[in-house]
Motif scaffolding. Sequence first.
Motif, PDB file in Angstrom:
ATOM      1  N   PRO A  65      -5.099   1.199   6.865  1.00 33.60           N
ATOM      2  CA  PRO A  65      -5.659   0.819   5.449  1.00 33.60           C
ATOM      3  C   PRO A  65      -5.112   1.806   4.383  1.00 33.60           C
ATOM      4  N   LEU A  66      -4.860   2.766   4.905  1.00 33.29           N
ATOM      5  CA  LEU A  66      -4.162   3.759   3.641  1.00 33.29           C
ATOM      6  C   LEU A  66      -2.923   3.361   3.405  1.00 33.29           C
ATOM      7  N   VAL A  67      -1.773   2.868   4.177  1.00 29.47           N
ATOM      8  CA  VAL A  67      -0.739   2.390   3.857  1.00 29.47           C
ATOM      9  C   VAL A  67      -0.772   1.207   3.207  1.00 29.47           C
ATOM     10  N   SER A  68      -1.848   0.240   3.423  1.00 26.63           N
ATOM     11  CA  SER A  68      -1.962  -0.978   2.868  1.00 26.63           C
ATOM     12  C   SER A  68      -2.411  -0.863   1.478  1.00 26.63           C
ATOM     13  N   GLY A  69      -2.799   0.263   1.207  1.00 23.25           N
ATOM     14  CA  GLY A  69      -3.519   0.652  -0.176  1.00 23.25           C
ATOM     15  C   GLY A  69      -4.915   0.181  -0.544  1.00 23.25           C
ATOM     16  N   GLU A 112       7.715   4.303   3.846  1.00 24.24           N
ATOM     17  CA  GLU A 112       7.426   3.803   2.423  1.00 24.24           C
ATOM     18  C   GLU A 112       6.209   4.329   1.882  1.00 24.24           C
ATOM     19  N   PHE A 113       5.218   5.100   2.633  1.00 27.78           N
ATOM     20  CA  PHE A 113       4.236   5.860   2.043  1.00 27.78           C
ATOM     21  C   PHE A 113       4.664   7.080   1.239  1.00 27.78           C
ATOM     22  N   THR A 114       4.439   7.082   0.139  1.00 30.07           N
ATOM     23  CA  THR A 114       4.672   8.370  -0.512  1.00 30.07           C
ATOM     24  C   THR A 114       3.375   9.445  -0.522  1.00 30.07           C
ATOM     25  N   ALA A 137      -0.146  15.658   3.415  1.00 31.32           N
ATOM     26  CA  ALA A 137      -0.061  15.070   4.756  1.00 31.32           C
ATOM     27  C   ALA A 137      -0.761  16.107   5.630  1.00 31.32           C
ATOM     28  N   MET A 138      -0.463  17.087   5.595  1.00 28.70           N
ATOM     29  CA  MET A 138      -1.092  18.197   6.429  1.00 28.70           C
ATOM     30  C   MET A 138      -2.255  18.483   6.300  1.00 28.70           C
ATOM     31  N   ASP A 139      -3.012  18.400   5.126  1.00 26.43           N
ATOM     32  CA  ASP A 139      -4.620  18.427   5.019  1.00 26.43           C
ATOM     33  C   ASP A 139      -5.236  17.126   5.758  1.00 26.43           C
TER      34      ASP A 139
END
Lengths: 753, 461
Positions: B249-253, B201-203, B209-211
């Motif tokens: 925390p990244l996924v949760s925004g 679900e995380f765009t 992503a690689m960075d």
Amino acid sequence: MVEKRLYDGDEESSQKTTYWLNRRKARKTSKTKVQVLFKGDPEGKPLADPFLPFLQLLGGKEPLDNVQMRWNLYNEYWAKQQSTIDTILVNSGVQLLEDMKRFVESPLTHKAARLSTAIILPGSNISNHTRLFDQIEARILLNPASKVLRLSSQQCPNIRKALASLVRSFQDLVDEVSQGESDDDEEEGEDEFYETPAASSGKKLRYDLDTLTEWSDGYFATEGQTLSDTSLRMAVFIQDAEAFEVSVLSQLIQLFSLQTAKIPLKLVLCVSSSLEIFQERFPRTTLRLLDATKFDGENSEFIYTQICDQVLLNRGSHSVTLGPKFVLSVLDKQVKSSKSIDSIVRSLKYCYMTFFYSQPLSVLIGGQNRGNTELTQAHISALRKLPSFQRHIEGLLKGAGSGKLKKEKIMVLLEDDEAVLKLLPAAYDDFSRVMNSVLDRLDLVRLLQNNADVTVTPKVELYYFALDNRLFNSQFSAEVIGAFRKTPHTAVLRFLTQLRKLGETLSTIAELAALVTTALGDDIDQLASGNEDCVSAAGLTLKGKAVFRRIIDPLCQHVETFINQKVYDSEKSFTLSDILFHELFVIDRDELLASAFSPCVRPTVEDSLVDSRKYLLCLGGTPEESDPYFGIAILIDPIISELFRLYREANTVINIHDFFIAFQELIPKDKLMPLLVEVMETKEAERVFSKTELDSMYRFLMDYDDNAELDLKWEKITLSWFLQGISELSMLGFLKDGNKRSESLEKLIWKGL
Amino acid sequence: MASTTSSVLCRSTQSELLDAFLSGGQANVAVLPPALIIHGPSSTGKTFTLRHFLTLSSFKHTLVQCEECVTQRLLLQRCLRSYIADSGSTPPTDLDTSCDSFSSFMVSLEQFSVHASYTQPHLLVLDRIDRCMEPPTDLFAQFGRLYEQCSVNLCVVFVYSSPDPRTLLTSSIPHVYFPRYTQDEVVEILSTKMICQFPGEFTITDTAAMDFWVKYVKIVVDSIAAYTGTDIILIQEILMKIWTPFIAPLVSGQFKINEFIRLFRHGLHLFGDFAIADDLLESHPGHLLPSNIPLHSKYILIAAYLASFNESRYDSLFFSKLKHARADRRFGGRKVRGNSKAAARISNRMLAASPFDLERLLAILHAIYQENYDGKLVVSFDDEGKGETETSLASGALVNTIDVESQIATLISLRLIVKTGNGVHGDLLAGKVRLRCNVGWSFIAGLAKDIGMDVEGYILE
């Protein structure tokens, strides 16, 4: 018998006082003592029927039909309880079994090349484990593609044997034909080969895991599957992981983790002790190979409660009420020594059996003559001898009424058999009314506890205190009601709903519920309807509080009256023993349980060593005086007993030579020698020994020139007995070798432990 | 073989050496050395590089995982079986594959090679031979001299991470050494492939992503290198372990993808014990809570602990009811002798548990049970409310029934108490058997707290 003498040896020793024990006088009584012991007490007569293990009681006067009826009743009653217990056991661990099955069938995602592992924590009571493991295995095997390979620490003293037993159980599993062959191989060396089905691969070592790999490769080829999509699972079930040698289990885990690329493997570890202690023993590298999931298998507490509620406190028709002493002994054992389900079940079964085995009146269970068996005069007389009947007569004597009528009534009971029998049904009704009343109140107390903010006491404990007349009208019940009084209105409403539900099955509770509804129905409805006048989002409104206050006090009053009402129509405080003929309806013999299941080991061993006649020569019938075996038995006890008697008098460190000399002095040579010769001429001796052996023994005993030679031979015989006795004592744990230089033995058993 | 050099990162020298020693992987022109040694610390890419080389070469080869072999005999059997299978030729029907000894292995090898006329160069790789479960000292010498005694065209490749075995230290056998990776090399290797993924679900774009991954790898390696060194496998596991909570925390925004430093600060706790602890279960409540053990077992365990960690000469001080023995305890406890300051400083609890006799355990058990058990059963209410407690059938003294002994036996099977001495596998009551407590202080303290006993009062400090 003890004489004080002065020792007339060297000068120094002559000053010491020495005591001599005159053994001759002491020996004289032994014969008559033995003869007294042989007189048996014929309480019951064994039957010839092999299918009827019960005795004919009342000194053998009990009719055969009654014996049969007791046996049938026992089977009928116990079968009912057994089926209840089986149902509880089968249903107890369903969740765990299902979880385990799901775990084994789950996809083979070996996270970071770790081995997918289930850790079952089945609790510290190892006696419950076998049943649990069997259940889990059976559940996993419901899926034909799953295989279970069980390993226990006994099979695995080293890695080779561990792998060999693994491969072996696998072969037994997949190839039933080879099972017989492999059994024959067992005696041979462990490096023997198996013939594997695949001819190309040739022979394999017993501990070669390639057997598994090749089989699964074959399976994949046949089913058209690969390791990633196969439904095949091999679950290696390590039953007592904590008992394994750390190195063996580590190596096994390492090997299994390497096999994950070839075999669809799942590992199941059962850890009965602490998980922290278990994992501390293992190297970090081994732990890193496992991807563990925990499964809690500890459900003995749940099963225990269920068995207590459904079997111990059963209101059903096929249950015998258990008295407070029995309940206390079960509770005591459960808390102190073992939370074993099997032990409770065994105790229960034993109780049922002893009741029907030893009580001739058990045919009257349920207050009626079951099967209309014949009741003899002896039965009626036994009924009259029951303490409760005697108390009943005493009660009548002390009771009100005119002298003549009272006397007649009592005389009828004492003389007319029918009158006594007529009392039975009424007594049973009384008893069941009391029991139901007690159990109803227990349910109510539990209901109160569940809804109040207090610790919930197990029902069986409440039962014990209720039967001991310490629950009703007590501080405890007052505290429970007091706590309930402080509960919020939601809990009270919940209580009322549950009370009505309970009333559907129990009539007395229904009466209480009806009483409460009649008295407080309107207020309760008002509160239960959630009317905005009474209840708001924040809680009760002022009006609601007033309504609640109107409910709670009378409700508590009703409940308190119900709980504290008189249990039995007796002026005295209530105990089960007040009820007439309660001996027929209640089992309450804790001493039987204690002696059967928790005997004191050391005192028993010591007592039987001191007095061997508790076990030997104690069966009925007086043996012939001329029997040489009997003669020997009267002269001496078994060697170990004779030695043990000496041992008890010795110090902690015993000089072997002194010990031997003392032992030799104990054996009456002159009387024993002829008896030994006689024994050799009996048929039993010929049966046990060959002719040449007997001849050589005979020659040894009889062929001598002078007394000195005989003494030497006697010394040899006693020395062999002595050594045998000492080794037996040391095997029993009484002795160990002392300091080698001083040729001594050391006592191992400390006194009073 | 340039491709090996390019596709195995940071191992170009070793790839070139392999190329040189093994005729560039060309089987038709091969002149193979009799043996080859590949060694270096673990997790340095030895097997990986070799496997890569072998897939690109035209050699027939056999790879045997030595750590799977419980005995040398099994190892030899596997070598022979795999050698025959990999050669592609049919073995003679009477070939003996039992491999009772190395000479029997050699005979079978030669018999097969003669029968099948198999003369092609063949590589036999003994991977992780130092981890064979039986010490492989003989095998080094035997395989090393195989070419002298056997006319099979075979090159034995030893792969191991232990120090060089003396028998192989000859100039005729070439060595390829794999040194440890440097920290930068580890980052370079781990950055090439993203082994953890963002949830569906995380765009996020592939480049971003690689960075993020490269930064993540760098920061993890920097943080835990002190513990892991440059062990790539260990670091890989930690990368995977921390990943999910780190990016939560990244996924949760809570944070954006470019706020890496803030994200790191937020998840700083993950880089401590959480990352490096090797627990069987990541979070588990302490199993076998004291309440799960029967009362008598608790006392037995405590008695075993006291017997193990107190010297027997002080038993009368702690457990005797005699006045003179207890008087010392009241007025100061241990008598310090002379200059034994060093001995006095070390708490007994820090030392290893010492073995004791069964009788001593029972004696201590009786003493502490009688002194501490208040006869309380399960429920402790009474009708008067005067604080009386329910007593069990027996008095406060411990009745030594079979239950006590069976519980000792149970504790031994649970390995909470262990048998030591000569009679470990014999009878429990046999003369020489001694027992030892196998649980630590924290567990005992938990038990003592549960039964309300002041266990510290019995321990010599």
